[in-house]
Design an enzyme around this catalytic site. Structure first.
Site, PDB file in Angstrom:
ATOM      1  N   TYR A 293       1.002  -1.090  -0.047  1.00 58.03           N
ATOM      2  CA  TYR A 293      -0.055   0.093  -0.038  1.00 58.03           C
ATOM      3  C   TYR A 293       0.861   1.240   0.142  1.00 58.03           C
ATOM      4  O   TYR A 293       0.478   2.281  -0.905  1.00 58.03           O
ATOM      5  CB  TYR A 293      -0.859  -0.099   1.166  1.00 58.03           C
ATOM      6  CG  TYR A 293      -1.987   1.029   1.291  1.00 58.03           C
ATOM      7  CD1 TYR A 293      -3.136   1.185   0.528  1.00 58.03           C
ATOM      8  CD2 TYR A 293      -1.626   2.101   2.335  1.00 58.03           C
ATOM      9  CE1 TYR A 293      -3.987   2.172   0.806  1.00 58.03           C
ATOM     10  CE2 TYR A 293      -2.599   3.081   2.450  1.00 58.03           C
ATOM     11  CZ  TYR A 293      -3.676   3.072   1.831  1.00 58.03           C
ATOM     12  OH  TYR A 293      -4.814   4.003   1.891  1.00 58.03           O
TER      13      TYR A 293
ATOM     14  N   LYS B 195       0.970   3.988  -2.952  1.00 56.68           N
ATOM     15  CA  LYS B 195       0.157   5.376  -2.642  1.00 56.68           C
ATOM     16  C   LYS B 195       1.662   6.547  -2.857  1.00 56.68           C
ATOM     17  O   LYS B 195       1.089   7.502  -3.418  1.00 56.68           O
ATOM     18  CB  LYS B 195      -0.278   5.661  -1.142  1.00 56.68           C
ATOM     19  CG  LYS B 195      -1.625   4.733  -0.868  1.00 56.68           C
ATOM     20  CD  LYS B 195      -2.677   5.132  -1.998  1.00 56.68           C
ATOM     21  CE  LYS B 195      -3.923   5.044  -1.168  1.00 56.68           C
ATOM     22  NZ  LYS B 195      -5.117   5.505  -2.496  1.00 56.68           N
TER      23      LYS B 195
HETATM   24  N1  LIG Z   1      -9.373   6.168   5.793  1.00 52.66           N
HETATM   25  C1  LIG Z   1      -8.219   6.228   5.924  1.00 52.66           C
HETATM   26  O1  LIG Z   1      -7.789   6.900   6.978  1.00 52.66           O
HETATM   27  C2  LIG Z   1      -7.391   6.696   4.798  1.00 52.66           C
HETATM   28  C3  LIG Z   1      -6.384   7.226   4.767  1.00 52.66           C
HETATM   29  C4  LIG Z   1      -5.503   7.386   3.688  1.00 52.66           C
HETATM   30  C5  LIG Z   1      -5.958   7.077   2.631  1.00 52.66           C
HETATM   31  N2  LIG Z   1      -7.169   6.398   2.342  1.00 52.66           N
HETATM   32  C6  LIG Z   1      -7.711   6.379   0.944  1.00 52.66           C
HETATM   33  O2  LIG Z   1      -8.818   6.760   0.814  1.00 52.66           O
HETATM   34  C7  LIG Z   1      -9.616   6.021  -0.158  1.00 52.66           C
HETATM   35  C8  LIG Z   1     -11.001   5.764   0.282  1.00 52.66           C
HETATM   36  O3  LIG Z   1     -10.956   4.786   1.517  1.00 52.66           O
HETATM   37  P1  LIG Z   1     -12.093   4.982   2.594  1.00 52.66           P
HETATM   38  O4  LIG Z   1     -11.295   5.123   3.806  1.00 52.66           O
HETATM   39  O5  LIG Z   1     -13.004   5.761   2.191  1.00 52.66           O
HETATM   40  O6  LIG Z   1     -12.159   3.322   2.284  1.00 52.66           O
HETATM   41  P2  LIG Z   1     -13.935   2.738   2.660  1.00 52.66           P
HETATM   42  O7  LIG Z   1     -13.616   1.394   2.529  1.00 52.66           O
HETATM   43  O8  LIG Z   1     -15.030   3.386   3.410  1.00 52.66           O
HETATM   44  O9  LIG Z   1     -14.298   3.308   1.019  1.00 52.66           O
HETATM   45  C9  LIG Z   1     -14.038   2.869  -0.188  1.00 52.66           C
HETATM   46  C10 LIG Z   1     -14.876   2.380  -1.108  1.00 52.66           C
HETATM   47  O10 LIG Z   1     -14.036   2.132  -2.581  1.00 52.66           O
HETATM   48  C11 LIG Z   1     -14.914   0.959  -3.056  1.00 52.66           C
HETATM   49  N3  LIG Z   1     -13.477   0.026  -3.859  1.00 52.66           N
HETATM   50  C12 LIG Z   1     -12.739  -0.472  -3.189  1.00 52.66           C
HETATM   51  N4  LIG Z   1     -11.965  -1.070  -4.202  1.00 52.66           N
HETATM   52  C13 LIG Z   1     -12.768  -0.950  -5.347  1.00 52.66           C
HETATM   53  C14 LIG Z   1     -12.487  -1.400  -6.966  1.00 52.66           C
HETATM   54  N5  LIG Z   1     -11.565  -2.160  -7.058  1.00 52.66           N
HETATM   55  N6  LIG Z   1     -13.383  -0.836  -7.701  1.00 52.66           N
HETATM   56  C15 LIG Z   1     -14.350   0.196  -7.448  1.00 52.66           C
HETATM   57  N7  LIG Z   1     -14.565   0.335  -6.008  1.00 52.66           N
HETATM   58  C16 LIG Z   1     -13.964   0.021  -4.853  1.00 52.66           C
HETATM   59  C17 LIG Z   1     -15.355   0.203  -2.008  1.00 52.66           C
HETATM   60  O11 LIG Z   1     -16.268  -0.665  -2.236  1.00 52.66           O
HETATM   61  C18 LIG Z   1     -15.598   1.376  -1.137  1.00 52.66           C
HETATM   62  O12 LIG Z   1     -17.243   1.749  -1.276  1.00 52.66           O
HETATM   63  C19 LIG Z   1      -8.630   4.910  -0.597  1.00 52.66           C
HETATM   64  O13 LIG Z   1      -8.212   4.996  -1.650  1.00 52.66           O
HETATM   65  C20 LIG Z   1      -7.904   4.693   0.669  1.00 52.66           C
HETATM   66  O14 LIG Z   1      -6.764   3.962   0.326  1.00 52.66           O
HETATM   67  C21 LIG Z   1      -7.988   6.140   3.396  1.00 52.66           C
END
Ligand SMILES: NC(=O)c1ccc[n+]([C@@H]2O[C@H](COP(=O)([O-])OP(=O)(O)OC[C@H]3O[C@@H](n4cnc5c(N)ncnc54)[C@H](O)[C@@H]3O)[C@@H](O)[C@H]2O)c1
Length: 289
Positions: free
Chosen positions: A177, A181
Site C-alpha cells: 500500500y 500510494k
Molecule cells: N480512511 C483513511 O484513513 C484513509 C487514509 C489514507 C488514504 N485513504 C484512501 O482513501 C480512499 C477511500 O478509502 P475509505 O477510507 O473511504 O475506504 P472505504 O472502505 O470506506 O471506501 C472505499 C470505497 O471504495 C470502493 N472500492 C474499493 N475497491 C474498489 C474497486 N476495485 N473498484 C471499485 N470500487 C472499489 C469500496 O467498495 C468502498 O465503497 C482509498 O483510496 C484509501 O486508500 C484512506
C-alpha cells in the site's frame, strides 16, 4: 413547495453562484461509502453532476438517490476499477449522459496488509493494480475529454488522485500500500506536466487517519471481494475512538471525518485552486510533520 425549496437551497451553497463546481461533471470512484461518498455528496451540493462509481453498485445508487433527493444530478456506474473494460464503461456512460468530464477523483481503494516478509505476490499485485494501474488507465481513457486544445472552450478541469500518509512515510504492515500510494504522487506530477498546457490541473491528496471502514477494527469483519477473493479490511485490535482518547502522533489530537477529507478534495477541484497543480495536499491533522 416552499419547504421543498428551502430544503434544496439549504443544500446549495451561496458562496460561489450556484456552487463552486456549478455545471461541471465529476467522476468519483469508490463513492458508495467513506471518503468517496462524502466527496460525491459535497461535489453535488456545489453544483457538480456526479458520476458515483463503486464496486458496490447498489450502495452507489443509494448515494445517487440521496443527491437527487437534495435537488442534484448524479449517475451510478458499478464496476471494479481494476477491470480492463472499466475505463471505457465509465467514460462512455459519463459522456452519454453529461457530454463532458471536468474532474476525476481516483479514490477507490482498500488495504491488504501483511508484514513485508509475509506479503504474497497477489497482495502486492492487486494493491498496485487498484491504486496505480487503475487510475492511470482511467485518466488515459479520459484524455480526449481533458486535453482540450481550443482555449476558448476550456473549463475548470482537474485530476485528483488519493494517496495516503503511508505513501509519504511508509507504514508497518503496508509495503504494498505504501509503495502504491507513493507511486500515485509520481503519476499526478507527470499529468500536471503533460496536461498543464491544456489547462488541466493534477493534484494528490494524502489522507491521514480518517474514520471509515478502512480504519475500523479488523475484528468487525468487514471485507471486500475482489477478483473472486475475499480481503479482510480494517486494523487489527483497533478500538472505537473514545471521545477523550489521545492521539500523540496527531497534532490535532483526533481522527478526521470523511466530510473533512472531502472538503480538501473540493478545494483542489474548485476554482479556488486554479493555480495549484502537481501538489500533494496532506490532510492528516498534522500527523507526520
Ligand atoms: N480512511 C483513511 O484513513 C484513509 C487514509 C489514507 C488514504 N485513504 C484512501 O482513501 C480512499 C477511500 O478509502 P475509505 O477510507 O473511504 O475506504 P472505504 O472502505 O470506506 O471506501 C472505499 C470505497 O471504495 C470502493 N472500492 C474499493 N475497491 C474498489 C474497486 N476495485 N473498484 C471499485 N470500487 C472499489 C469500496 O467498495 C468502498 O465503497 C482509498 O483510496 C484509501 O486508500 C484512506
Amino acid at each position: 413547495m416552499s419547504a421543498r425549496l428551502s430544503q434544496v437551497s439549504g443544500h446549495l451553497t451561496n458562496s460561489y453562484g450556484r456552487g463552486l463546481l456549478a455545471g461541471e461533471v465529476a467522476i468519483v470512484t469508490g463513492a458508495a461509502q467513506g471518503i468517496g461518498r462524502s466527496v460525491a455528496l459535497l461535489f453535488a451540493k456545489e453544483g457538480a453532476k456526479v458520476v458515483v462509481s463503486d464496486l458496490d453498485e447498489k450502495k452507489a445508487q443509494l448515494v445517487v438517490d440521496e443527491i437527487k433527493k437534495a435537488g442534484g444530478d448524479a449517475l451510478a456506474v458499478g464496476g471494479d476499477v481494476g477491470a480492463d473494460d472499466f475505463p471505457k464503461k465509465i467514460l462512455d456512460a459519463t459522456i452519454k449522459k453529461y457530454g463532458k468530464v471536468n474532474h476525476i477523483v481516483n479514490n477507490a481503494g482498500f488495504t491488504f496488509d501483511r508484514m513485508l516478509h509475509t506479503t504474497p505476490d497477489d497482495a502486492w499485485d492487486i494493491i498496485m493494480k487498484i491504486h496505480v494501474r487503475a487510475p492511470f488507465r482511467l485518466i488515459r481513457e479520459a484524455a480526449p475529454y481533458m486535453r482540450v486544445k481550443d482555449q476558448k472552450n476550456r473549463e475548470n478541469r482537474s485530476i485528483i488522485n488519493v494517496s495516503s500518509i503511508a505513501g509519504l512515510h511508509g507504514n508497518v504492515g503496508q509495503a504494498n500500500y505504501s509503495s502504491a500510494k507513493a507511486a500515485v504522487t509520481g503519476l499526478t506530477k507527470t499529468i500536471a506536466k503533460e496536461w498543464g498546457g491544456f489547462g488541466v490541473r493534477a493534484n494528490t491528496v494524502a489522507f491521514g487517519y480518517i474514520k471509515t471502514r478502512l480504519t475500523q477494527a479488523k475484528e468487525q469483519g468487514a471485507a471486500i471481494e475482489i477478483e473472486g477473493k475475499k480481503v479482510a479490511l480494517g486494523i487489527p485490535g483497533m478500538k472505537e475512538p473514545a471521545p477523550d482518547a489521545n492521539y500523540p502522533n496527531i497534532p490535532l489530537n483526533r481522527p478526521g471525518e470523511p466530510d473533512e477529507a472531502a472538503a480538501a478534495v473540493l478545494f483542489l477541484a474548485s476554482p479556488l485552486a486554479s493555480y495549484v497543480s502537481g501538489h500533494t495536499l496532506e490532510v492528516t491533522g498534522g500527523q507526520g510533520i
